[in-house]
Design a protein around this motif. Sequence first.
Motif, PDB file in Angstrom:
ATOM      1  N   GLY A 153      42.843  17.229  57.852  1.00 45.26           N
ATOM      2  CA  GLY A 153      42.162  17.578  59.091  1.00 45.26           C
ATOM      3  C   GLY A 153      40.953  18.477  58.887  1.00 45.26           C
ATOM      4  N   LYS A 202      22.955  23.928  66.921  1.00 42.70           N
ATOM      5  CA  LYS A 202      23.597  25.248  67.077  1.00 42.70           C
ATOM      6  C   LYS A 202      25.104  25.155  66.861  1.00 42.70           C
ATOM      7  N   LEU A 203      25.681  24.104  67.406  1.00 37.75           N
ATOM      8  CA  LEU A 203      27.133  23.947  67.265  1.00 37.75           C
ATOM      9  C   LEU A 203      27.517  23.669  65.812  1.00 37.75           C
ATOM     10  N   GLU A 204      26.665  22.898  65.152  1.00 38.54           N
ATOM     11  CA  GLU A 204      26.971  22.599  63.744  1.00 38.54           C
ATOM     12  C   GLU A 204      26.843  23.834  62.864  1.00 38.54           C
ATOM     13  N   GLY A 247      37.045  16.979  56.175  1.00 40.55           N
ATOM     14  CA  GLY A 247      35.889  16.302  56.741  1.00 40.55           C
ATOM     15  C   GLY A 247      35.159  17.121  57.787  1.00 40.55           C
ATOM     16  N   THR A 248      35.893  17.981  58.478  1.00 40.90           N
ATOM     17  CA  THR A 248      35.262  18.809  59.509  1.00 40.90           C
ATOM     18  C   THR A 248      34.200  19.706  58.890  1.00 40.90           C
ATOM     19  N   LYS A 263      35.503  30.062  54.805  1.00 37.35           N
ATOM     20  CA  LYS A 263      36.879  30.409  55.173  1.00 37.35           C
ATOM     21  C   LYS A 263      37.802  29.203  54.989  1.00 37.35           C
ATOM     22  N   PHE A 264      37.312  28.047  55.373  1.00 38.47           N
ATOM     23  CA  PHE A 264      38.136  26.849  55.245  1.00 38.47           C
ATOM     24  C   PHE A 264      38.373  26.475  53.778  1.00 38.47           C
ATOM     25  N   VAL A 317      27.899  26.691  63.702  1.00 35.45           N
ATOM     26  CA  VAL A 317      29.208  27.354  63.814  1.00 35.45           C
ATOM     27  C   VAL A 317      30.162  26.768  62.770  1.00 35.45           C
ATOM     28  N   VAL A 318      30.162  25.449  62.673  1.00 36.78           N
ATOM     29  CA  VAL A 318      31.053  24.789  61.711  1.00 36.78           C
ATOM     30  C   VAL A 318      30.646  25.172  60.292  1.00 36.78           C
ATOM     31  N   SER A 334      31.819  28.451  59.087  1.00 39.71           N
ATOM     32  CA  SER A 334      33.258  28.585  58.818  1.00 39.71           C
ATOM     33  C   SER A 334      33.664  27.922  57.498  1.00 39.71           C
ATOM     34  N   ASP A 378      40.927  28.721  52.440  1.00 32.38           N
ATOM     35  CA  ASP A 378      42.239  28.358  52.995  1.00 32.38           C
ATOM     36  C   ASP A 378      42.800  27.123  52.283  1.00 32.38           C
TER      37      ASP A 378
END
Lengths: 164, 165
Positions: B89, B36-38, B92-93, B47-48, B40-41, B44, B51
Amino acid sequence: MPEKIDFSKVSFLIVDTNPLSAQLVRDILGMLDVTAVRTATNIERAQNVLRRDGVDVVITEHALGDESGVDLIDWIRNAADSPDRMTPVIMLTANSAQNYVMTARDKGVSEFLAKPFTVEGLYRRLVSVIARPRSFVNIDDYFGPDRRRRQVPYDGPERRSSDG
Amino acid sequence: MAKRAQIIPPRPDLKRKAVNFSKGFDLKLTPEVLQKLETVVHKSQDKFTADIAERLTDMRRSIAQNAADASLHPYMIKALSDASREIKGAGGTIGFDLLTHIGKSLNDFLDGMSNLSARQLEVCTLHIDAMYVVLANRITGAGGAVEAELMRAFDEACAKFREVS
């Protein structure tokens, strides 16, 4: 029965100049049922939030424009007007070279996580500061979490009051 | 003479209000929660990448506007350094490990510099171009043999042309 963390009871302050990065952390916290999240883009705003509302956990970048997250940690740990010197601080930063880590540690950071980061890494730091907090140490030039994470043999004189 | 260290036990407030045995998330992340948390990443990512693309455009613009005038180099280097650190930063996220490697290479290369020679500017431009290629081709992960060779070439170029000015 295993321990659990009810994150809905924990409030956070995210300090980051990059809105996307701050939003990502906020979204991850939201998925963990966190509802109380404040954000700030510089130290002065972070200080205002901490003075006015107080938060349980601070997550800060190191690079804050011309400022440094280390200065925020220094203020939290050592300033006379710090609202809570023992606030847990997680440094989440792309400035991950050893000198940055050491400086943050010596100013009293609770946990350090390098960007790029994984959700698992962030979760581990959250668990650490909430469920497994370390003792604090107050000595001449340091106030912060105990920096001794590993128990290694030590033959020198004992200087800590708790060592008897 | 150094004073004795005072050991202050961890304050129980936060643990007391958040840790329990009935409600919330296990201390050890379960695969379901991790997934579930992944998500979220993953959500995004677009958007990243937008950016990062914008930052690359800004880096190119900064070089185009400032490279010819050495007195503007400190300003340009600061802009390149800040942008490369952010890309390092973020890459890799969101799964773009190679972007992180190239961003870090450029960020390390610029560390401590206040002026750039023509060759050093070229090294910067090559880094930026490479990041564009990675982003445009959506090369996630660390890439393969070609990408490894690219990073080796960057390491060599940085070592050869890096002299703090």
